[in-house]
Structures are given as structure tokens and as C-alpha cells.
Write an enzyme that holds these catalytic residues in place. Structure first.
Site, PDB file in Angstrom:
ATOM      1  N   ASP A 252       5.459   6.473 -14.855  1.00  0.00           N
ATOM      2  CA  ASP A 252       6.433   6.667 -15.592  1.00  0.00           C
ATOM      3  C   ASP A 252       6.795   5.498 -16.911  1.00  0.00           C
ATOM      4  O   ASP A 252       6.770   5.824 -17.720  1.00  0.00           O
ATOM      5  CB  ASP A 252       7.737   7.281 -15.070  1.00  0.00           C
ATOM      6  CG  ASP A 252       7.612   8.170 -13.981  1.00  0.00           C
ATOM      7  OD1 ASP A 252       7.117   9.182 -14.373  1.00  0.00           O
ATOM      8  OD2 ASP A 252       7.864   7.807 -12.954  1.00  0.00           O
ATOM      9  N   HIS A 280      11.456   9.556  -9.143  1.00  0.00           N
ATOM     10  CA  HIS A 280      10.388  10.315 -10.074  1.00  0.00           C
ATOM     11  C   HIS A 280      10.497  11.649  -9.971  1.00  0.00           C
ATOM     12  O   HIS A 280       9.670  12.275  -9.141  1.00  0.00           O
ATOM     13  CB  HIS A 280       8.975   9.632  -9.294  1.00  0.00           C
ATOM     14  CG  HIS A 280       7.665  10.154  -9.958  1.00  0.00           C
ATOM     15  ND1 HIS A 280       7.536   9.866 -10.940  1.00  0.00           N
ATOM     16  CD2 HIS A 280       7.006  11.021  -9.538  1.00  0.00           C
ATOM     17  CE1 HIS A 280       6.316  10.400 -11.338  1.00  0.00           C
ATOM     18  NE2 HIS A 280       5.960  11.135 -10.361  1.00  0.00           N
TER      19      HIS A 280
HETATM   20  C1  LMR Z   1       3.028  12.937 -12.234  1.00  0.00           C
HETATM   21  O1  LMR Z   1       4.030  12.545 -12.456  1.00  0.00           O
HETATM   22  O2  LMR Z   1       2.051  13.212 -13.012  1.00  0.00           O
HETATM   23  C2  LMR Z   1       2.869  13.580 -11.000  1.00  0.00           C
HETATM   24  O3  LMR Z   1       3.866  13.042 -10.025  1.00  0.00           O
HETATM   25  C3  LMR Z   1       3.155  15.047 -10.984  1.00  0.00           C
HETATM   26  C4  LMR Z   1       3.031  15.777  -9.708  1.00  0.00           C
HETATM   27  O4  LMR Z   1       3.958  16.531  -9.533  1.00  0.00           O
HETATM   28  O5  LMR Z   1       1.944  15.620  -9.129  1.00  0.00           O
END
Ligand code: LMR
Length: 441
Positions: A252, A280
Site C-alpha cells: 500500500d 490492509h
Molecule cells: C492486494 O492488495 O493487491 C491484495 O491484498 C488483494 C487481495 O485481496 O489479494
């Protein structure tokens, strides 16, 4: 790690070349086909002596003379060569070998990550490593393929590869554990169900780490919902400092830096001090108030504040979902890169004045965030694997409100997994809005 002789069906070990070895450790019964793939027949020349040794700091683990095994662990055929790392000029300055466990090791993220780990790009060019790969029983053949590719890559620093399905074996003595394997959310699956299913995996892995890992093991949880999975894991590992557990929010942070750089028309290495606060999930808070571009506050460089509050924030929160729409699956390569970044941030000193984001245990935090959660916050490291929270980051009303929302979400997730953290009876009230990442749907 329990090992068995060639004739035993449950566990086997094999050494595939002189610079590294591959060991299979599994509770599975190996089919003849499988054994054929893994275990070349002995081609022991008369009077030949074979000994296997993997690091300058370890005694040989297996010795064979004149075709007769001297220890319980056997070497196999031409792959079991004598070599002595002490005599190799290149290795004299190398550090002591470290053991790194990776779960979900046959998956896409791992497939990118393992080769970076083995290349030295993460722990440095003088750090030999042993990879301990954990997979499910279903993925054991794929794991074998991964291990074969690692072998074929001839990484000098990769001294050992173990594969297995039992965390109590695979996590033995590991100094780092990167926990990627988690069940993806299936169609119609309630969020509470996902928390429970994955929570059970992380509870078990926490127990295993507690029992067999190095007492100062550093644990990075990647499998979603990673904050709550990390919390479950640490609650099941009371002998390991809670501070050693991380949930991956570096992806992120990287995404946020990229968006700010794009908007400001600068290269992304000009963006610093980027905090991701919270979970997250789509409640995460990318902090443009304290981030900097070319050393200046972002708000001075990007004057479109409406974009910062809405467009930017949402683009980071939903980046994973957009990627799934385009790509048809969850991020894998960029996740692996962000795992590398997250680990490097802990094993190299943080540049003066900067910080990085990682999901950590909230006990003792200076921001008034409820204790007993795993929450992404700004951290710094001296490069010793440990970190400290950055204590003086400004939080305005805008940030405070959004941080509170992410905190509330994590508290709800925590209540929902109370049966897995030893905190009583679970009560799931996750609210009407599903804020999990789209990849989990
Ligand atoms: C991401 O942020 O790309 C992953 O965590 C998304 C996911 O749910 O696999």
C-alpha cells in the site's frame, strides 16, 4: 527436522548439487513416481568418500564412505559431493547462514519472492540462506517443482532448500517466517467465515513458530486479512515477542508513493515519509498530510487537495481491486517486491528523516490507537531486524476520523476471532459494508 532413510516412506532427504541441497520433508507417503523424480539412485564409486556440508558454520550433516551410510541421513549418488566452504575464497567473508520459512510457497507471490531471496537481493550478497518451504498436501508436487527451479538457478548464496507440509518441521529454527499461504475468499463466503478459516491456519502456524522457531524469529504475515491473521499468529506464540510480528502494508505504501509521484510529475524515489495507517483493507489511510515530495509537504506540491482527500485516497485503497479487474487475479509480482522492501527496511538502517509503514502490534503506541491490535504505522529501523515507532507524526481531524474507522474495523475483526486468540467467545458484527479487498471476494 525429522528425516528418514531412503527406504522409509514418510520422509526423505536428497542433495542435488554441491552448492546447495534440497531436502524433502513431508508427512506424505511418496509415490514411486515422486520418489523417482526426487531421489536419483546411488552411483557410489568403490572407495569413494562423500560428505555433504552446507555452511561454513555447520558440521557435515551426512557422510558416506564406500557406499555405507555412516549417519542416518544419506547422501545420494553423484549429487552428494564433498566440498568445504571454509576453503572457498568467496565465502570467507560470508555471514552465518540464516533460515527463512515461506508458507504458500508454491503460489504466485512466492514464485516471485523466492528467487529474489535466493539471489541475495534481500539479505545481501554476503548472507547465505536456507529456504524452508511450506505448502499444503495438495501442492507438494508443485513445491518440488519450485525447489527444482531454485536448484537450476545456481544461486551461490542458497545453501539449502527444504520442502514440507508440517509447520512444526518446516519452521524449525527459522529466523524469518514469511507467511503468504491463506485461503482465498470463495464465492458466497461470508467475511466472518474467511476470518475463521484463515485464522485457524495462522493460529496453528503461530503455535508451531512458538514451539520450534528461533525465539527471536521475525514474522511477516502476507495472507489476507493480514492484520488480523498476524494478530492471531502472535497471540498463539506467547514466547515470541509480539513486536516481531508484522502485517504487510508495504504494498500500500508503494502504491501510494506511485500515485503521488504520478500526480506531481516526479520520479517516485522523490516521495518519502509515506505512512499507511490501519488495516490492509479499503479502510486503510494513506497519509498525504505527513508525506513529502522532494522534501516538501505533499500539500505544498500538490495543491489539488480535493484530489488528495478523495481521488488519491480511494485509488490507493482500491488499487488491489482494480488490478484484479485488469489482470484477472490478485497482485503477485508487486506484492513480492513489497515483501522484499518490507524486509529490507528492517535489515538496513532507515535513511535519516524518513520512515516506512508496517502493520505492528499497537501496545504502547503514542497515537491513542487501541492496544492489542495489529495496525499499520510509521516505523524506523537501525537495520538490526527490529524497529521503533515514529512518535511525532501529526494527525489532523481528517486523518483522525479515517484512522478511527480502520481501527473500528480491526476491533470488529478481533472480536470475530476471539476464539482463536484465547480471548473468549467470538462475536461477529462486521458491519453492513464489506471493506475487505476485492481479491478476497
Ligand atoms: C492486494 O492488495 O493487491 C491484495 O491484498 C488483494 C487481495 O485481496 O489479494
Amino acid at each position: 527436522m525429522a528425516m528418514a532413510e531412503l527406504s522409509a516412506p514418510k520422509t526423505t532427504s536428497t542433495f542435488l548439487n554441491s552448492s546447495s541441497r534440497l531436502r524433502l520433508s513431508s508427512k506424505l507417503h511418496l509415490s514411486n513416481h515422486f520418489r523417482h523424480l526426487l531421489l536419483p539412485p546411488l552411483h557410489t564409486a568403490p572407495n569413494s568418500k562423500f560428505s555433504c556440508s552446507v555452511s561454513q558454520n555447520q558440521a557435515p550433516v551426512a557422510v558416506q564412505e564406500n557406499g555405507l551410510a555412516k549417519t542416518k541421513k544419506e547422501c545420494y549418488g553423484v549429487f552428494c559431493l564433498t566440498y568445504d566452504l571454509k576453503a572457498e575464497e568467496q565465502t570467507k567473508s560470508w555471514k552465518k547462514l540464516i533460515n527463512i520459512a515461506v508458507s504458500g510457497a508454491a503460489g504466485m507471490i512466492s514464485n516471485h519472492l523466492l528467487f529474489k531471496l535466493a539471489s541475495g537481493a534481500v539479505f545481501g550478497p554476503d548472507q547465505p540462506i536456507a529456504l524452508k518451504l511450506l505448502g499444503s498436501e495438495r501442492s507438494i508436487q508443485a513445491l518440488e517443482g519450485v525447489a527444482m527451479e531454485l536448484e537450476d538457478s545456481l544461486f551461490p548464496l542458497l545453501r539449502e532448500v527444504d520442502i514440507g507440509t508440517d509447520p512444526y518441521e518446516v519452521f524449525q529454527d527459522v529466523e524469518w517466517a514469511i507467511l503468504i499461504g491463506a485461503k482465498p475468499r470463495g464465492p458466497g463466503m461470508e467475511r466472518a467465515d474467511l476470518l475463521d478459516i484463515n485464522g485457524q491456519i495462522f493460529a496453528e502456524q503461530g503455535k508451531a513458530l512458538n514451539k520450534v522457531a528461533s525465539p527471536d524469529v521475525k514474522v511477516l504475515v502476507v495472507g489476507n486479512p493480514c492484520n488480523t491473521n498476524a494478530l492471531i499468529c502472535l497471540k498463539n506464540a506467547p514466547n515470541i515477542p509480539a513486536k516481531n510480528f508484522h502485517a504487510l502494508t508495504r504494498l500500500d505504501e508503494n502504491r501510494a508513493k506511485c500515485q503521488l509521484a504520478l500526480k506531481a510529475g516526479v520520479f517516485y524515489d522523490k516521495v518519502s515519509n509515506m505512512t499507511i495507517w490501519g488495516n490492509h483493507s479499503t479502510t486503510q489511510v494513506p497519509d498525504f498530510l505527513n508525506a513529502k515530495i522532494n522534501g516538501l509537504p505533499v500539500k505544498e506540491v500538490i495543491t489539488d487537495h480535493k484530489w488528495l482527500e478523495e481521488g488519491f485516497t480511494e485509488s490507493v485503497q482500491k488499487r488491489g481491486g482494480l488490478l484484479i479487474q485488469k489482470w484477472g487475479r490478485s497482485s503477485a509480482a508487486s506484492t513480492a517486491v513489497s515483501i522484499v522492501d518490507a524486509i529490507k527496511s528492517l535489515v538496513t538502517p532507515t535513511p535519516e528523516g524518513d520512515w516506512f509503514s508496517t502493520g505492528v502490534y499497537t501496545d504502547g503506541n503514542p497515537y491513542g490507537i487501541e492496544e492489542g491490535l495489529v495496525f499499520s504505522m510509521p516505523c524506523r529501523s537501525k537495520g538490526d531486524g527490529d524497529y521503533e515507532l515514529v512518535k511525532d507524526v501529526e494527525i489532523d481531524d481528517y486523518l483522525r476520523k479515517r484512522i478511527a474507522k480502520s481501527e473500528a474495523e480491526l476491533l470488529a475483526e478481533k472480536r470475530c476471532v476471539a476464539h482463536l486468540t484465547g480471548e473468549g467467545i467470538a462475536y461477529c458484527d462486521l458491519g453492513p459494508v464489506d471493506t475487505m479487498l476485492p481479491g478476497e471476494v
